[in-house]
Design an enzyme around this catalytic site. Sequence first.
Site, short mmCIF file in Angstrom:
data_model
loop_
_atom_site.label_atom_id
_atom_site.label_comp_id
_atom_site.label_asym_id
_atom_site.label_seq_id
_atom_site.Cartn_x
_atom_site.Cartn_y
_atom_site.Cartn_z
N LYS A 172 -7.23 -2.14 -4.82
CA LYS A 172 -5.97 -2.60 -5.39
C LYS A 172 -4.87 -1.70 -4.84
CE LYS A 172 -7.11 -2.43 -9.91
NZ LYS A 172 -7.04 -2.75 -11.36
N GLU A 222 3.38 1.64 -5.00
CA GLU A 222 4.55 1.61 -5.87
C GLU A 222 4.30 2.10 -7.30
OE1 GLU A 222 4.84 -2.14 -4.11
OE2 GLU A 222 7.02 -2.16 -4.17
#
Lengths: 780, 178, 328
Positions: A726, A730
């Site tokens: 994943k 950010e």
Amino acid sequence: MTAATTGRFVTTTVEVEGREEIAVVELPAFEPLPWGPRERLNLAGKAAERLDALAKVTGTARYTSDISLPGMLFAAALRAPIPSGRVTLLDTTAAKRLPGVQAVLTGRDIPLIPWLHGEPLLSSRVRYPGQPVAVVAAESLRQAQLAVERIKVRYRVGKHVVGLQQFPVRRLPGMPAPPFTERVERGDVRRAIKQSPAVVTQTYRVPAVLHQALEPHGSVVFWDGGRVVVYDSTQGVYRVRRELAEYLGIGEHRVRVVAEHVGGGFGSKNNCGSYTVLAALLSKATGRPVKFILDRREVCLDCGHRPETIMRVTLGAARDGVLQAIDFEAWIALGADGWVGGPGQIARQLYRCENVRTVEHYFYTNVGPMSSMRAPYHVEGAFALESAMDLLARRLRIDPLEFRRRNLPDEDQEKKRPYVSLMLGPCLEEVSKRMGWRPDRPGDTDRRRFLTGRELRVVRGRGIAAQIWPSGGGPPAYAFVRINRDGTAEVATGTQDMGTGSRTVLAQIAAEVLGLPLDRVRVTLGDTESCPYANNSWGSMTTASVGPAVRMAAEDALRQLLEAAADLLNVPADKLVARRGRIVARGTRRSVSFEKVTEHLGDIVIVGRGHRGPNPTTVTVASFGVQGAEVEVDLETGVVRVLRIVAAHDCGRAINPELAESQLHGGIIQGLGYALFERRLQDRRLGVPLNCGLHEYKVPTLADIPAIETRLISVAEPAANHVGVKGLGEPPIIPTAPAIANAVFDAIGVQVTELPLTAARVLAAIKKARRRKKGVLGVR
Amino acid sequence: MARRAEPPGHAHISLEVNGEPVEVSFPPHKTLLEVLREDLGLTGTKHGCELGECGTCTVLLDGQPVLSCLVLGVAAAGRKVKTVEGMARGPELHPLQRAFADLGAAQCGYCTPGILLAAEALLERNPRPTRQDIKEALAGNLCRCTGYIKIYEAVELAAAWMRGEDAAPPEESIYGRR
Amino acid sequence: MDSLGFHRASSFEEAAGLLHSGAAVLAGGTDLVPLLKDGLVKPSLLVFIGDIPGAASISVTRRGGARIGAAAKLTDIANNPGVRRLFPALAEACRSVGTLQIRNVATLGGNLCQRPRCWYYRSGIACFKSGGESCPARDGLDEALAILGGGPCWAVHPSDPAVALLALDAKITIRRADGSVRETSLADFYCLPSDRLDRETRLDAGEIVERITVPARYAGSPQRYAKVTQRAAWDFALVSAAVVWEKRRFRPRIALGGVAPRPWLLDTARLSDPPVSRRGRDPTAWELWAIRTAEQALRGSRALSSNGYKIELAKNLIRRTLLEWRRV
């Protein structure tokens, strides 16, 4: 079987930086079996030195501004000093006569290229300070700058609006479009608030902030016959290629974009900049290469920002601390242009709540266009939501961490489907454990002394905040893997490495599949000519998008190689595996070295092709994280110092935990800057920014950093993609500022509702706390 | 005894760059950064702001870290300049370079050359720097990627190596747990 | 900037002789070079004083005080053992300037003569400092502006060493174009915008700072320079304070930075005497005195729309610093 050439095409939705887009995706002809949590991997999942580390520490890594070509000219731009108005006179005669000047271009001299709200590039209509009006190419940068000064220009100044000083904002005059509003609601918010025994409402403000990547934006461009070659400091070579081809009206096959090393981006280098187009036009006009590197002031004026935002949050909860309603309204000053994402998204997703309304009002203002900046909109929204959560926790007299524990989501509430994994709870517990978080603690007596007397000079506080981020990546992304006759391998993919370490991570994946040591794999990226398509380096998507494509390409190449090995070993190919530089026949002792097979093939070319398949449709892929902050507030100066950040984030399988940790550090320190120092200062009357430099725009220095403890909740997610990863780029910036703000709230008992937490604001809050000491002391 | 001012035109100076004597001529308004990058082709030194605000262009002038964007080229006449290109001895990296590579202290890498030189000057005069010493020496070098943690660790690791200690990065450092 | 001349001066006399209009003194260049690049100054000639023999000398004795050449680098002053021992407030002030790279080239003379950091002036917006007719900051973002002595320009003076030197009652030796020298106290060296708008000093055309002298009177006396910044490093002061004790009468000389268009010396006559008796100091009385002194110090300060925090900050800083001597 030649894999993936028999792809089928289906239309589906993909998520980019939290936005959903409809797209056609290619279904892979085969997908490798997912690397599950128990998969035994040699390289993927272990720290490895960056492949470009040597180049970077020796100064040989070449960035765009280091490119020097024979006969190269230098460009400089005349930029409007006014926020709004019209160019009424533009005379370049004197500038053209200066020594060394080879070309001066104004809007009259270039083809009509639609740029801003239908206005062309180098338009005489000025919509923000720093908007380019004319460009010069000269033999030296100094000559170009002198020529810019000699351009005669006059402006008629129009009305301007630079921000959201007037609040509530209704309509901003003179803007191209009326404000637009996005509204999402589930349940019945009004009723739920009315019925909630505990309700808080607060308005939060965040300033416009800048990316401040250390390498300034810029391009070196030259025309090579009918083709234009662009060296660019960009996060998206393919996007720049597409946009530039469109602007220039030529085929994409006539544009090559190269970005070997990029000195940071953080969202500001996502598109083809005006400097790239103008450099191309100057190069065409002069027949020579043109270098156009912006200075720091230009970067601050015309390379995007995180927008100034005001958010009003109302939360309602039952006495037991279960959230009943979230009412979230935001006013966003985009700038001259920008995209609509939404600070409300995190309010709809982070905590379980049946009644949620988010309303977002967008405005155009007379400052440069907004652009994505690391976790765009979520950072703003998280500050408001998480601050309001602490306010409500205090109202309820529930510990803030416990309050969050009681409101964990159990599914994706917007799409009504489960998350592939829901790590918010584990992250919360990890931070709780590492901070030694207990509802009561000795610090409470200190706080009372501060509020009642002048004994204490500094007071400490702690706070937490959480985060969610769509992080599944997605198609399309392509990769080639080529096996050489000496047993080395090359990966080519059209992504780029702006410092995150993508080059290294992708090499680790390919080397893992091929069973080769890392130094026998080379990755080429950031070149549209030699690499197949990959998307921008944005949205925390790269590893999860390009990683599977690289794996599939490597698997494809390996399969072909195994066929050759089968011939050598006299064993069927499906009985062979690649391991530690050898091809091994399973269950036997027979093996052959990798390079023996490639030598056997001679100059026969083995190329594997891989692409990213579609995302799962029955689950949502998201990364979660929680951060805790400990701060010290100087009660006499109002200065906040962060002592410690504890961060727990989940990222699926961390292909390279050291690089993942670096992403946490970097995001946290940018979040700290957002909390404490960073803001674009703008004069309201004159309509111009005042701190276009790296001193007055304050990013954290090495002296500002706290102890940072990171914890990766790293569990492979085979249901997300077959590499099990994943995104993580950010997420870490999202909870930092609210965690720090909540710690300051904890320390002084009053919320500072506007970022950054400057000495002036904190001193004012301390004053307020002392005035209200009774009320504040009544809590806890 | 007042001499007349030198006429406008090219300045011609000799200096030592990375141990080699160099003669170079350039317009007198050029900064040392511009002379290094444009006239001497040493692009390892980066430019970030050109106003002395980011530290990216740090080089050593007579062993002292300075901002090459603020020093006029003419002011470097007769002096010793060291850039990142002069740190390694042939193929052998300077311990700082090795430590920065090993620990991943360079992310985008753009600020790295300047930080390496500022750190080299620190370790030259102080082989056993405290955290406070490192802060004072490197606070003028902005980095937007790393969060500085690994930079601290790399400087400390290199310092240990240079003292002849057989050091490895600690599992738990004073800057936080890994 | 293309026709910019460069001259390496071999003496201050020679340098002063070259300072016709259009010439600028170059020492470390950390302020001048950015001003040049931003087009805020446009000299035709740079007169470099860094190579003048003795221009960077630092000599410190307990009897003679300190004599510091204008081209002495801030790093060298901050690290000078004599300065650190006898004038720690000055050493601390020099150490707090900018970053190591800046201190390694920035000179004391240049630091004292640096131009304001006002957001408006540095952004190239027309203002009194740049020859304009108004102060846009006064009507705009005023949180960094002066609370004392402001008007018609409100930009604060950015120097740290000047604050310490003012409290130390330093003198400045100035060389004139005709070769003569004059000496002035640092207090008289600076002026307010109400006296002079284009500059912050009373330096006339053709004059150049040659030397700074710190009198022996305060050598080794208790003293301190305290600076409050938003960032932990590489920041100008929100407010700073230098406190230097007169040895004989045991009274403090207090100067403030970041609060006024010039380094701001408090009028000692207006401050109450510290409560010192033969039996020593009573901490409670001392604290009350510190609070009173802080109040007295900021009497006459005036807040604009958003710089009022500086008044509170300055009071707290003075009080905090004075409290360091609460116990002997």
